[in-house]
Design an enzyme around this catalytic site. Structure first.
Site, PDB file in Angstrom:
ATOM      1  N   GLU A 173       0.831  -1.205   0.000  1.00  0.00           N
ATOM      2  CA  GLU A 173       0.000   0.000   0.000  1.00  0.00           C
ATOM      3  C   GLU A 173       0.867   1.256   0.000  1.00  0.00           C
ATOM      4  O   GLU A 173       2.068   1.200   0.231  1.00  0.00           O
ATOM      5  CB  GLU A 173      -0.916   0.017   1.229  1.00  0.00           C
ATOM      6  CG  GLU A 173      -0.259  -0.346   2.543  1.00  0.00           C
ATOM      7  CD  GLU A 173       0.884   0.517   2.985  1.00  0.00           C
ATOM      8  OE1 GLU A 173       0.746   1.763   2.864  1.00  0.00           O
ATOM      9  OE2 GLU A 173       1.907   0.002   3.462  1.00  0.00           O
ATOM     10  N   GLU A 317       4.581  -0.304   0.714  1.00  0.00           N
ATOM     11  CA  GLU A 317       4.736  -0.560  -0.722  1.00  0.00           C
ATOM     12  C   GLU A 317       4.710  -2.040  -1.080  1.00  0.00           C
ATOM     13  O   GLU A 317       4.872  -2.391  -2.238  1.00  0.00           O
ATOM     14  CB  GLU A 317       6.049   0.028  -1.270  1.00  0.00           C
ATOM     15  CG  GLU A 317       6.243   1.508  -1.052  1.00  0.00           C
ATOM     16  CD  GLU A 317       7.557   2.020  -1.629  1.00  0.00           C
ATOM     17  OE1 GLU A 317       8.287   1.230  -2.279  1.00  0.00           O
ATOM     18  OE2 GLU A 317       7.850   3.209  -1.431  1.00  0.00           O
TER      19      GLU A 317
END
Length: 352
Positions: A173, A317
Site C-alpha cells: 500500500e 509498498e
C-alpha cells in the site's frame, strides 16, 4: 449498492498434513533443522492441497489512497506525496519496483482513492473510489456504499490476477496518514490500547507523535458507538480506500486458494479486518516481516503471526513481500527437490 459478500472460508483440509510432515521429516537433515522454512513448506503444501506445490506468476498488488485525517497533522509528509509516489511506482523508481524486478514478481499499482488524475499513466490502474477519504476526526471516513465498492474492486482485481495463472500474491500500500487508520483499526478490532497502536509513521518526532496520539484519541472519542463488534462499521469509519480494497482482495485470494504474502502494519491492519470477517483467512497468510512501526508487533500478536523477517523496515509498498518471497521459493524448493534419506542412501538416526 452492491454489497460485498463475505466468503465462507474454511481452513485447508488437514487430511494431507501427516503426509506432508513425513515428506519434510525424511529429507536429508536432522528433524526440524530447517526451522521456519519447514513450517513455511508445510503451509504452502496445505494451502495448495498437494505434496508437490508450485509457485506460479507471483504478483505484488500495491493499493494507494489519500486520507482525510492527514489534514489534522498526523504525518511528517504532506498529502501530495501519495500522488507523487504513485507516479514513482509507475515510472519504476521505487523500492518495490527494484525488489520486484530483482526477484521476478509482477507489480500492479492501483489508484484506490488518490487525489488527482493518473490518466497519463497506463501503469496506474484506476479503481478510484473518491479523491481520498473524509477526515474521521469529524465524520466517517467513507460511506457504506463506498466501502462495499472498495471491497468488491479489490476482490475483482485478485480474480483477474488469478486468471493469469498467478497463485501467490503479495499485498502492499501507499497513503500518507494511513498508519493513523491502521492504528485505530488495531485499537478497535484488536483491543490493543491506543498508545501501543500509534507509531511514528513516516518519521514523526516526539512532539509529532504526541499530537498524532491526541488526534486519534479524539477521533475514537468522536465515534463512541463504533466498536469492535462490527468490523465493517469500523472499516467504514476509520479505514482508507486502499485498506478496504486490500481487505476485499485478501478475502478473495484466500477463497481462490492462493498464497497470501502480507506486508507490514497497514497491510496487516487490512488483514485484521478480513480476519474479523472470516477467521479462516489466516492459514493462507505468510507474514513477510515485522515492521518497525510501533503497532505492528502488537498486531502480529493479535493474529498469532510469526513473521519471516525482522529487518527494521517501515516503508510499506509491499517491500517486505518482495524481500520475503525468495524464502517462500526456498521452502517450496527444498520440499520438492531435496533428497530423502532413502533416495540418497543416507543413514538416519537410529530410533531409541
Amino acid at each position: 449498492m452492491n454489497e460485498f459478500t463475505i466468503p465462507a472460508l474454511r481452513p485447508p483440509d488437514a487430511a494431507l498434513a501427516a503426509t506432508i510432515q513425513a515428506k519434510i521429516d525424511t529429507k536429508t537433515k536432522p528433524l526440524g533443522a530447517l526451522g521456519q522454512l519447514e513450517a513455511l513448506a508445510r503451509q504452502v503444501a496445505l494451502i495448495q492441497q498437494t505434496i508437490t506445490p508450485v509457485l506460479h506468476r507471483p504478483h505484488v498488488l500495491v493499493f494507494a489512497a489519500d486520507h482525510g485525517i492527514a489534514a489534522a497533522g498526523v504525518s511528517a509528509y504532506p498529502a501530495d506525496v501519495t500522488h507523487q509516489m504513485v507516479r514513482n511506482f509507475a515510472a519504476g523508481g521505487a523500492a518495490i519496483n527494484v525488489f520486484c524486478r530483482l526477484h521476478g514478481l509482477e507489480l500492479r499499482v492501483v489508484d484506490a482513492g488518490v487525489r488527482g488524475s493518473f490518466a497519463d499513466l497506463p501503469a496506474a490502474r484506476n479503481q478510484k473510489i473518491a479523491e481520498g477519504t473524509r477526515n474521521f476526526l469529524h465524520e466517517p471516513a467513507m460511506t457504506p456504499a463506498e466501502m462495499h465498492r472498495a471491497l468488491n474492486l479489490g476482490a475483482a482485481l485478485v480474480s483477474e490476477v488469478h486468471g493469469t495463472g498467478c497463485n501467490v500474491v503479495g499485498f502492499g500500500e501507499m497513503g500518507i496518514a494511513n498508519t493513523s487508520s491502521a492504528a485505530v483499526l488495531l485499537h478497535r478490532l484488536g483491543g490493543v490500547p491506543l498508545a501501543d497502536c500509534v507509531g511514528r509513521g513516516t518519521g514523526l518526532d516526539a512532539a509529532g507523535l504526541a499530537r498524532k496520539h491526541a488526534v486519534l484519541a479524539a477521533a475514537v472519542a468522536a465515534h463512541p458507538a463504533v466498536d469492535g463488534t462490527d468490523p465493517l462499521a469500523v472499516l467504514a469509519t476509520f479505514g482508507g480506500f486502499e485498506i478496504a480494497q486490500l481487505c476485499g482482495a485478501m478475502l478473495r485470494a484466500a477463497e481462490l486458494g492462493m498464497v497470501l504474502l502480507i506486508d507490514g502494519f497497514i497491510a496487516s491492519a487490512a488483514l485484521l479486518v478480513a480476519w474479523r470477517l472470516a477467521p479462516a483467512v489466516l492459514p493462507s497468510c505468510v507474514f513477510s516481516h515485522e515492521s518497525a512501526e510501533g503497532g505492528h508487533p502488537h498486531l502480529l500478536r493479535v493474529l498469532s503471526a510469526q513473521p519471516l523477517l525482522r529487518l527494521g523496515l517501515r516503508l510499506g509498498e509491499g517491500s517486505g513481500c518482495a524481500l520475503a518471497y525468495p524464502l517462500v521459493q526456498a521452502a517450496v524448493a527444498f520440499f520438492n527437490d531435496m533428497a530423502s534419506f532413502e533416495s540418497a542412501g543416507v543413514s538416519q538416526v537410529a530410533a531409541d
